[in-house]
Each structure stands twice: as C-alpha cells, then as structure tokens.
Design a protein around this motif. Structure first.
Motif, short mmCIF file in Angstrom:
data_model
loop_
_atom_site.label_atom_id
_atom_site.label_comp_id
_atom_site.label_asym_id
_atom_site.label_seq_id
_atom_site.Cartn_x
_atom_site.Cartn_y
_atom_site.Cartn_z
N ALA A 47 15.49 4.61 4.22
CA ALA A 47 16.72 5.94 4.22
C ALA A 47 17.49 6.14 6.13
CB ALA A 47 15.54 6.90 3.86
N ALA A 48 17.30 5.30 6.81
CA ALA A 48 17.17 6.21 8.20
C ALA A 48 18.75 4.43 7.52
CB ALA A 48 16.92 5.38 9.16
N ALA A 49 18.39 3.00 7.24
CA ALA A 49 19.07 2.71 7.32
C ALA A 49 20.31 2.84 6.77
CB ALA A 49 18.51 1.06 6.94
N ARG A 50 20.23 2.91 5.39
CA ARG A 50 20.86 3.62 4.05
C ARG A 50 22.28 4.53 4.81
NH1 ARG A 50 18.02 4.48 0.47
NH2 ARG A 50 17.99 6.95 1.00
N VAL A 96 15.97 -1.95 12.88
CA VAL A 96 15.86 -2.23 11.43
C VAL A 96 16.81 -3.02 10.43
CG1 VAL A 96 13.87 -2.77 10.02
CG2 VAL A 96 13.23 -1.51 12.30
N GLU A 97 17.06 -4.40 10.01
CA GLU A 97 17.76 -4.79 8.94
C GLU A 97 16.73 -4.77 7.27
OE1 GLU A 97 20.16 -8.99 6.97
OE2 GLU A 97 19.01 -8.49 9.15
N ILE A 98 17.27 -4.84 6.77
CA ILE A 98 16.58 -4.47 5.11
C ILE A 98 17.27 -5.49 4.75
CG2 ILE A 98 15.62 -3.34 2.57
CD1 ILE A 98 15.41 -1.42 5.48
N VAL A 99 16.27 -6.45 4.44
CA VAL A 99 16.52 -7.73 3.86
C VAL A 99 17.10 -7.42 2.50
CG1 VAL A 99 15.70 -9.72 2.80
CG2 VAL A 99 14.86 -9.18 5.22
N GLU A 100 16.68 -6.71 1.70
CA GLU A 100 17.23 -6.78 0.02
C GLU A 100 19.07 -6.01 0.46
OE1 GLU A 100 16.52 -4.50 -3.31
OE2 GLU A 100 14.87 -5.88 -3.16
N SER A 101 18.99 -5.13 1.09
CA SER A 101 20.15 -4.46 0.78
C SER A 101 21.47 -4.63 2.04
CB SER A 101 20.30 -2.95 1.07
OG SER A 101 19.89 -2.05 2.01
N ILE A 128 11.67 -6.57 5.66
CA ILE A 128 12.85 -5.81 7.09
C ILE A 128 12.66 -7.55 8.05
CG2 ILE A 128 12.14 -3.83 6.02
CD1 ILE A 128 10.15 -3.97 8.79
N ARG A 129 13.67 -7.19 9.13
CA ARG A 129 14.32 -7.94 10.07
C ARG A 129 13.88 -7.12 11.28
NH1 ARG A 129 18.31 -10.35 6.72
NH2 ARG A 129 17.14 -12.69 6.33
N VAL A 130 13.45 -7.30 12.31
CA VAL A 130 12.80 -6.17 13.41
C VAL A 130 13.70 -7.00 14.63
CG1 VAL A 130 11.79 -4.50 14.56
CG2 VAL A 130 11.10 -5.26 12.18
N SER A 153 0.65 -1.05 0.02
CA SER A 153 -0.37 -0.16 0.46
C SER A 153 1.23 0.97 -0.12
CB SER A 153 -0.62 -0.29 0.71
OG SER A 153 -0.01 0.11 2.36
N ASN A 154 -0.17 2.20 -0.42
CA ASN A 154 0.89 3.44 -0.10
C ASN A 154 1.80 4.04 0.94
OD1 ASN A 154 0.68 4.38 -2.79
ND2 ASN A 154 -1.11 5.55 -2.22
N TRP A 155 1.00 3.93 2.66
CA TRP A 155 1.60 3.80 3.34
C TRP A 155 2.61 2.67 3.98
CZ3 TRP A 155 -3.32 4.45 7.51
CH2 TRP A 155 -3.41 6.03 7.79
N GLU A 156 3.12 1.60 3.01
CA GLU A 156 3.55 0.78 3.54
C GLU A 156 4.76 0.68 2.85
OE1 GLU A 156 1.14 -3.30 4.22
OE2 GLU A 156 1.78 -2.49 2.26
N LYS A 157 4.54 1.68 1.53
CA LYS A 157 5.59 2.06 0.75
C LYS A 157 6.45 3.98 1.56
CE LYS A 157 3.77 0.44 -3.85
NZ LYS A 157 3.51 1.49 -5.11
N THR A 158 5.85 3.84 1.99
CA THR A 158 6.37 5.40 2.73
C THR A 158 6.94 5.08 3.97
OG1 THR A 158 4.60 6.72 1.62
CG2 THR A 158 5.94 7.28 3.69
N VAL A 159 6.49 4.57 4.67
CA VAL A 159 6.97 3.70 5.88
C VAL A 159 8.85 3.51 5.29
CG1 VAL A 159 7.40 2.07 7.39
CG2 VAL A 159 4.99 3.26 7.36
N LEU A 160 8.46 1.62 4.72
CA LEU A 160 9.79 1.27 4.59
C LEU A 160 10.74 1.81 3.72
CD1 LEU A 160 11.11 -1.82 3.65
CD2 LEU A 160 10.18 -1.71 1.22
N ALA A 161 10.13 3.38 3.00
CA ALA A 161 10.59 3.81 2.10
C ALA A 161 12.07 4.51 3.14
CB ALA A 161 10.40 4.66 1.03
#
Length: 115
Positions: free
Chosen positions: A19-22, A69-74, A58-60, A7-15
């Motif tokens: 960004a914080a992880a990066r 939070v770990e971003i699984v893809e990166s 993600i893994r939390v 969903s849009n909310w999920e995309k926004t939260v994930l992004a």
C-alpha cells in the motif's frame, strides 16, 4: 505470487508495504508494523521483512535508519524518507566499512573505568 504460504503477520506486513509503495509513501517503520500486527518484540518485523525478501516478494535497499522497498510483482517502490540524509548503504552494528580488524575501543573504555 501465491501469498497462501505466508503467515497472517507476513500477509499483513506485505499488504502494508504494498500500500505504501502503491501510494508513493515511505516504507512503514518497524515500530509502525509491530503495532499493526500487535507484536511487542523488536526483532519480529525485521525477520518478516527478510523472509519476504528471501522468498522473492520484495527487494530491499537498506540505509542506517530507513529502507526503500520494491514490490517485485508490481515494480512499485516505497518513497525515500524526507529526513534521509545519506545514500550510503547500511553497515551492520559492529562492522567497519573497511572490513578491517576490530578496534581497540573496548580496551580504551575499560581503562576509563579503572581510573
């Protein structure tokens, strides 16, 4: 992973978490994310984070007042908060760390009200 099913909310939260992880920053708080998506409910963001985790984005690692939070893809991870004082895992409210029987605290509180 394809984010088209989010969903849009999920995309926004994930992004925002990505960004914080990066950038090596701590994970945004629930309140920060609620304000970002324009939500007034305190339960929406934790639900979105759990959904992202369940779907494998993600893994939390949860603590009493923060999360890493770990971003699984990166493989990038958000940083530990500077005010985090413990490495103990989160214990949900109402649960005892030993998993024993409920305490008699409620009975104690009740006895104070009668007197």
């Amino acid at each position: 992973m394809a984010s088209a099913q989010l969903s849009n909310w999920e995309k926004t939260v994930l992004a925002e978490i990505e960004a914080a992880a990066r950038d090596g920053e701590p994970c945004p708080t629930n309140l920060d994310l609620e304000m970002l998506i324009g939500c007034n409910s305190g339960s929406v963001v934790p639900t979105i984070v759990k959904r992202l985790e369940k779907r494998g984005y993600i893994r939390v690692k949860r603590f009493q007042r923060s999360r890493i939070v770990e971003i699984v893809e990166s493989g990038d991870c958000t940083a530990r908060r500077s005010n985090q004082r413990t490495n103990s895992a989160h214990v949900p409210r109402g649960m005892r760390s030993g998993g024993g029987a409920p305490t008699d605290r409620a009975r104690y509180r009740g006895s104070l009200r009668k007197g």
